[in-house]
Design a protein around this motif. Structure first.
Motif, PDB file in Angstrom:
ATOM      1  N   GLY A 133       0.841  -1.168   0.040  1.00  0.00           N
ATOM      2  CA  GLY A 133       0.115   0.115  -0.024  1.00  0.00           C
ATOM      3  C   GLY A 133       0.892   1.428   0.114  1.00  0.00           C
ATOM      4  N   LEU A 134       0.163   2.250  -0.305  1.00  0.00           N
ATOM      5  CA  LEU A 134       1.189   3.636  -0.425  1.00  0.00           C
ATOM      6  C   LEU A 134       0.165   4.676  -0.007  1.00  0.00           C
ATOM      7  N   HIS A 135       0.747   5.718   0.418  1.00  0.00           N
ATOM      8  CA  HIS A 135       0.251   7.186   0.813  1.00  0.00           C
ATOM      9  C   HIS A 135       0.320   7.907  -0.714  1.00  0.00           C
ATOM     10  N   SER A 136      -0.506   8.663  -1.083  1.00  0.00           N
ATOM     11  CA  SER A 136      -0.575   9.260  -2.475  1.00  0.00           C
ATOM     12  C   SER A 136       0.360  10.569  -2.277  1.00  0.00           C
ATOM     13  N   ALA A 137       1.286  10.742  -3.299  1.00  0.00           N
ATOM     14  CA  ALA A 137       2.133  11.852  -3.339  1.00  0.00           C
ATOM     15  C   ALA A 137       1.509  12.978  -3.966  1.00  0.00           C
ATOM     16  N   ASP A 138       0.037  12.703  -4.673  1.00  0.00           N
ATOM     17  CA  ASP A 138      -0.563  14.050  -5.249  1.00  0.00           C
ATOM     18  C   ASP A 138      -1.609  14.417  -4.306  1.00  0.00           C
ATOM     19  N   ASN A 139      -2.225  13.762  -3.349  1.00  0.00           N
ATOM     20  CA  ASN A 139      -3.237  14.179  -2.576  1.00  0.00           C
ATOM     21  C   ASN A 139      -2.899  13.516  -1.240  1.00  0.00           C
ATOM     22  N   ASP A 140      -2.680  14.593  -0.036  1.00  0.00           N
ATOM     23  CA  ASP A 140      -2.230  14.235   1.268  1.00  0.00           C
ATOM     24  C   ASP A 140      -3.197  13.678   2.023  1.00  0.00           C
ATOM     25  N   GLU A 141      -4.404  13.376   1.495  1.00  0.00           N
ATOM     26  CA  GLU A 141      -5.590  12.740   2.323  1.00  0.00           C
ATOM     27  C   GLU A 141      -5.817  11.385   1.945  1.00  0.00           C
ATOM     28  N   HIS A 142      -5.323  10.905   0.530  1.00  0.00           N
ATOM     29  CA  HIS A 142      -5.522   9.594   0.033  1.00  0.00           C
ATOM     30  C   HIS A 142      -4.476   8.586   0.626  1.00  0.00           C
ATOM     31  N   ALA A 192      -2.225   4.784   8.221  1.00  0.00           N
ATOM     32  CA  ALA A 192      -2.727   5.760   7.136  1.00  0.00           C
ATOM     33  C   ALA A 192      -3.512   6.947   7.988  1.00  0.00           C
ATOM     34  N   GLY A 193      -4.273   6.687   8.933  1.00  0.00           N
ATOM     35  CA  GLY A 193      -4.909   7.324   9.654  1.00  0.00           C
ATOM     36  C   GLY A 193      -4.028   8.448  10.652  1.00  0.00           C
ATOM     37  N   GLU A 194      -3.039   7.808  10.969  1.00  0.00           N
ATOM     38  CA  GLU A 194      -1.873   8.481  11.790  1.00  0.00           C
ATOM     39  C   GLU A 194      -1.296   9.451  11.017  1.00  0.00           C
ATOM     40  N   ALA A 195      -1.079   9.160   9.822  1.00  0.00           N
ATOM     41  CA  ALA A 195      -0.295  10.086   8.761  1.00  0.00           C
ATOM     42  C   ALA A 195      -1.207  10.961   8.336  1.00  0.00           C
ATOM     43  N   GLY A 196      -2.633  11.100   8.691  1.00  0.00           N
ATOM     44  CA  GLY A 196      -3.478  12.165   8.271  1.00  0.00           C
ATOM     45  C   GLY A 196      -4.518  11.884   7.112  1.00  0.00           C
ATOM     46  N   ARG A 197      -4.241  10.817   6.506  1.00  0.00           N
ATOM     47  CA  ARG A 197      -4.916  10.168   5.436  1.00  0.00           C
ATOM     48  C   ARG A 197      -6.493  10.138   5.996  1.00  0.00           C
ATOM     49  N   ARG A 198      -7.200  10.661   4.991  1.00  0.00           N
ATOM     50  CA  ARG A 198      -8.709  10.552   5.431  1.00  0.00           C
ATOM     51  C   ARG A 198      -9.514   9.459   4.444  1.00  0.00           C
ATOM     52  N   GLU A 199      -8.853   8.803   3.427  1.00  0.00           N
ATOM     53  CA  GLU A 199      -9.693   8.052   2.585  1.00  0.00           C
ATOM     54  C   GLU A 199      -8.609   6.960   2.201  1.00  0.00           C
TER      55      GLU A 199
END
Length: 166
Positions: free
Chosen positions: A66-75, A104-111
């Motif tokens: 899995g990954l945290h989006s580089a282009d959208n800080d919430e995804h 992901a939630g701890e990293a501020g991702r919302r979705e």
């Protein structure tokens, strides 16, 4: 029960071997495609910090890339999940998803988003059971919204999203 840890680049060969055994060995989930091309080393080189491996003393039992989006800080996006066939249905994938959601939630991702083959009924049911909703699309297949050519010509996908608490 297998222990959960962060993935490492050095896991790539072992994960590819797992995929070959778990899918080529006749235990491919119904509707799934041959998955190795979807698991290049690049994903672990760039996203090992957001990917997870479950293993015990005998080896890898399940994994999530899995990954945290580089282009959208919430995804965040779940790209690939595999579970040893003999262990399917015992909560390993659910545990990997829960850990990914937490991180992901701890990293501020919302979705969290994910996609699967429009023919993979098991994966579709699994994602819906976890609370993912289907993205709407202009095309339908068996009553499901299908994103035509999502991963290239003829590679149609059902896309999901799930809100996560932060």
């Amino acid at each position: 029960m297998p222990m959960l840890r962060r993935a490492r680049v050095a896991d790539h060969a072992a994960l590819v071997e797992c995929v070959h055994r778990w899918w080529d060995g006749g235990a491919a989930p119904a509707g799934s495609r041959h998955p190795v091309p979807a698991l290049p080393r690049l994903f672990l080189q760039s996203f090992s910090g957001t990917s997870l491996v479950a293993e015990d003393g005998t080896g890898i039992k399940a994994f999530l890339v899995g990954l945290h989006s580089a282009d959208n800080d919430e995804h965040a996006y779940i790209h690939y999940v595999g579970v040893e066939p003999a262990l399917r249905g015992r909560g390993l994938a659910r545990g990997l998803y829960a850990a990914f959601f937490d991180r992901a939630g701890e990293a501020g991702r919302r979705e969290v988003r994910a996609a699967t083959s429009h023919r993979n009924a098991g994966s579709i049911a699994f994602h819906q059971a976890l609370g993912f909703t289907l993205d709407t699309s202009e095309a339908e297949w068996d009553g499901l919204p299908v994103h035509r050519d999502y991963d290239g010509p003829g590679q149609h996908r059902v896309c999901f999203r799930k809100a996560i608490p932060v």
